[in-house]
Enzyme design. Sequence first.
Site, PDB file in Angstrom:
ATOM      1  N   CYS A  34      -0.290   3.986   2.483  1.00 28.55           N
ATOM      2  CA  CYS A  34       0.072   3.605   3.856  1.00 28.55           C
ATOM      3  C   CYS A  34       1.470   4.101   4.193  1.00 28.55           C
ATOM      4  O   CYS A  34       1.715   4.630   5.280  1.00 28.55           O
ATOM      5  CB  CYS A  34       0.004   2.094   4.027  1.00 28.55           C
ATOM      6  SG  CYS A  34      -1.631   1.380   3.779  1.00 28.55           S
TER       7      CYS A  34
ATOM      8  N   CYS B 154       0.823  -1.217   0.000  1.00 32.59           N
ATOM      9  CA  CYS B 154       0.000   0.000   0.000  1.00 32.59           C
ATOM     10  C   CYS B 154       0.857   1.267   0.000  1.00 32.59           C
ATOM     11  O   CYS B 154       1.465   1.613   1.019  1.00 32.59           O
ATOM     12  CB  CYS B 154      -0.921  -0.031   1.218  1.00 32.59           C
ATOM     13  SG  CYS B 154      -1.882   1.461   1.478  1.00 32.59           S
TER      14      CYS B 154
END
Length: 108
Positions: free
Chosen positions: A30, A27
């Site tokens: 993230c 991700c």
Amino acid sequence: MFTELKGDFDSAVAGKKLLLKFHATWCGPCKAIEPTLLSIQNETGVEIISIDIEEHSKITDKLGVHSVPTVIAMDNGTAVGFRVGALAKQSFVDLVNELGLPARPAIS
């Protein structure tokens, strides 16, 4: 530095006010919010537990996490607020404020 979840989830959050940071290794957003969250952690002292959604699917299901990054404010094991996505620093500061913890960062 974030604390990686190890052991029992309920024990990790019991009796504490903290943030849970749900992420995945793949991700990008993230990774993008990590410096912001580290800055807030350094400025406020809030504990942040990092939870990989692929390693802890039962917890993500229990808390209704469907997207990453998701950050959840926990007060003694109860979710009291959340943010989804790579948001501005102030949004995460406001989340810390929902815990009643001091949040004094200078927003730049």
